[in-house]
Design an enzyme around this catalytic site. Sequence first.
Site, mmCIF file in Angstrom:
data_model
loop_
_atom_site.group_PDB
_atom_site.id
_atom_site.type_symbol
_atom_site.label_atom_id
_atom_site.label_comp_id
_atom_site.label_asym_id
_atom_site.label_seq_id
_atom_site.Cartn_x
_atom_site.Cartn_y
_atom_site.Cartn_z
ATOM 1 N N HIS A 65 -4.619 -2.605 2.950
ATOM 2 C CA HIS A 65 -3.904 -2.171 4.295
ATOM 3 C C HIS A 65 -5.106 -1.278 5.008
ATOM 4 O O HIS A 65 -4.960 -0.233 5.011
ATOM 5 C CB HIS A 65 -2.806 -1.394 3.967
ATOM 6 C CG HIS A 65 -1.631 -2.232 3.438
ATOM 7 N ND1 HIS A 65 -0.797 -3.056 4.094
ATOM 8 C CD2 HIS A 65 -1.388 -2.556 2.310
ATOM 9 C CE1 HIS A 65 0.081 -3.803 3.295
ATOM 10 N NE2 HIS A 65 -0.271 -3.479 2.033
ATOM 11 N N GLY A 70 3.027 2.228 4.806
ATOM 12 C CA GLY A 70 3.903 3.251 5.003
ATOM 13 C C GLY A 70 4.959 3.420 6.060
ATOM 14 O O GLY A 70 5.066 2.709 6.941
ATOM 15 N N GLU A 72 8.268 4.056 5.663
ATOM 16 C CA GLU A 72 9.636 4.135 4.994
ATOM 17 C C GLU A 72 10.539 5.418 5.060
ATOM 18 O O GLU A 72 11.523 5.365 5.248
ATOM 19 C CB GLU A 72 9.828 3.511 3.564
ATOM 20 C CG GLU A 72 9.009 1.823 3.847
ATOM 21 C CD GLU A 72 7.630 1.811 3.437
ATOM 22 O OE1 GLU A 72 7.363 0.884 2.715
ATOM 23 O OE2 GLU A 72 6.931 2.766 3.562
ATOM 24 N N THR A 101 5.195 -3.567 5.658
ATOM 25 C CA THR A 101 6.824 -3.080 6.356
ATOM 26 C C THR A 101 6.500 -2.901 7.849
ATOM 27 O O THR A 101 7.522 -3.470 8.612
ATOM 28 C CB THR A 101 7.227 -1.859 5.549
ATOM 29 O OG1 THR A 101 7.184 -1.938 4.179
ATOM 30 C CG2 THR A 101 8.688 -2.024 6.155
ATOM 31 N N TYR A 132 5.531 -8.440 6.463
ATOM 32 C CA TYR A 132 6.676 -8.551 5.824
ATOM 33 C C TYR A 132 7.718 -9.574 6.270
ATOM 34 O O TYR A 132 8.518 -10.286 5.408
ATOM 35 C CB TYR A 132 7.391 -7.398 5.279
ATOM 36 C CG TYR A 132 7.032 -6.500 4.278
ATOM 37 C CD1 TYR A 132 5.884 -6.611 3.664
ATOM 38 C CD2 TYR A 132 7.750 -5.543 3.668
ATOM 39 C CE1 TYR A 132 5.407 -5.808 2.755
ATOM 40 C CE2 TYR A 132 7.435 -4.543 2.606
ATOM 41 C CZ TYR A 132 6.334 -4.897 2.140
ATOM 42 O OH TYR A 132 5.704 -4.027 1.154
ATOM 43 N N ARG A 165 13.384 -4.748 2.244
ATOM 44 C CA ARG A 165 12.610 -4.503 3.339
ATOM 45 C C ARG A 165 12.205 -5.583 3.956
ATOM 46 O O ARG A 165 11.705 -5.737 5.261
ATOM 47 C CB ARG A 165 11.371 -3.494 3.222
ATOM 48 C CG ARG A 165 11.727 -2.130 2.701
ATOM 49 C CD ARG A 165 10.646 -1.375 2.202
ATOM 50 N NE ARG A 165 10.313 -2.073 0.774
ATOM 51 C CZ ARG A 165 8.970 -1.779 0.256
ATOM 52 N NH1 ARG A 165 8.142 -0.823 0.691
ATOM 53 N NH2 ARG A 165 8.813 -2.371 -1.053
ATOM 54 N N ASP A 287 -3.806 -3.038 -3.315
ATOM 55 C CA ASP A 287 -2.998 -2.575 -2.334
ATOM 56 C C ASP A 287 -3.306 -1.244 -1.672
ATOM 57 O O ASP A 287 -2.713 -0.352 -1.334
ATOM 58 C CB ASP A 287 -1.703 -2.348 -2.911
ATOM 59 C CG ASP A 287 -0.430 -2.431 -2.015
ATOM 60 O OD1 ASP A 287 -0.518 -2.857 -0.891
ATOM 61 O OD2 ASP A 287 0.548 -2.252 -2.450
#
Length: 382
Positions: A65, A70, A72, A101, A132, A165, A287
């Site tokens: 990423h 993040g 969330e 997300t 996503y 999500r 990740d």
Amino acid sequence: MLTLLKNARLYAPRAMGLCHLLIADRRIAAVVAADQGAPASGMAVEEIDLEGRRVIPGLVDPLVHFTGGGGEGGFGTRTAELTLEDALASGVTTLIGALGTDALTRTPANLLGKARELAAGGLTTYCYTGSYQLPPVTLTGSVGSDILFIPEFIGVGEVAISDHRGSQPSSFELARLASEARTAGMLAGKSGIVFIHTGDAPSHLEPLREAARDSAIPLAQFLPTHINRTPALFEDGLRFAREGGRIDFTTSTTAELLAGGEVAAAEAVARALQARVEPSHITLSSDANASLPRFDDQRRFVGLEPGRLASLFEVLGQCVEEHGIALEQAIGMASTHAAEALGLPAKGRLEPGRDADLLVLAEGEWAIDEVWALGRRVYHSG
């Protein structure tokens, strides 16, 4: 300038013994056994003696990423962008960026700009279009045109399945998406891979099986990740790999995730090999800079930690030193297999004609002494 790396104990990934590597024009021009003498004698060559240290291919990370992740838990829980300094020291020389997300405050344009920033620093970078959710966010208006016309875009992802999500895509939607990406990839000479975020819902990988079963799309067009996040998903992933699919284990983790049942990535590799999963169907990804979120039993956010790019090299070492996996086989999980799955033929192997991306390992410990990317030394531990 030609560069000659002498006396490298080479894993290409096959164990080659003591070798000399000649680098020219960002690529490996020749590999010869040390007892046969150095190539390019009499030419203007910069010679560097590696004194028998191990040399392995640069790592290929299918999920980074670049622009952070993040959010969330609100704006205060957004993770930071990847820095060039962290990237150069990690041992990862080929990075594929993705949105997760948040495809509202982070966009494909952000992702592409960050990819080119890291490439200007000496690394090789690619991206997935989309995120996503479906319908996917794109730069040009469609997944197909992003893959066809933008050099860095090699596929679509990280599309979420079996996760609260995600957008809860149907198998038909997944098959249509994979068809568009696959066709555009064929036209552009790319893989058109569909990179899949897999959540912990009981459906696990069944949406991908249904998409393949009800269409002409092969299972291997999908590359699902986070397969080691729960014991049940791990077992379903082993079945998926035996059915012809590829599976990806996540190397970034937290104490809470492990306590909750996540299978540590190196252990997951060892257990998959013991279960006679075809090694070429296994990859590892970091990740990096994503959030590793924690939710309560009502799916409410309670906290996070960021993923780490360096975890890919660390897990490679754990495979070798803690689980007894041969280095030449372990390299496949962290480099060669991902390069093959992603359609990057110049990456993942140290052979003439391939890109000169390599790691020089420290003597007597699992650590990186030097990182070479596209024929240039971009990091030295000293």
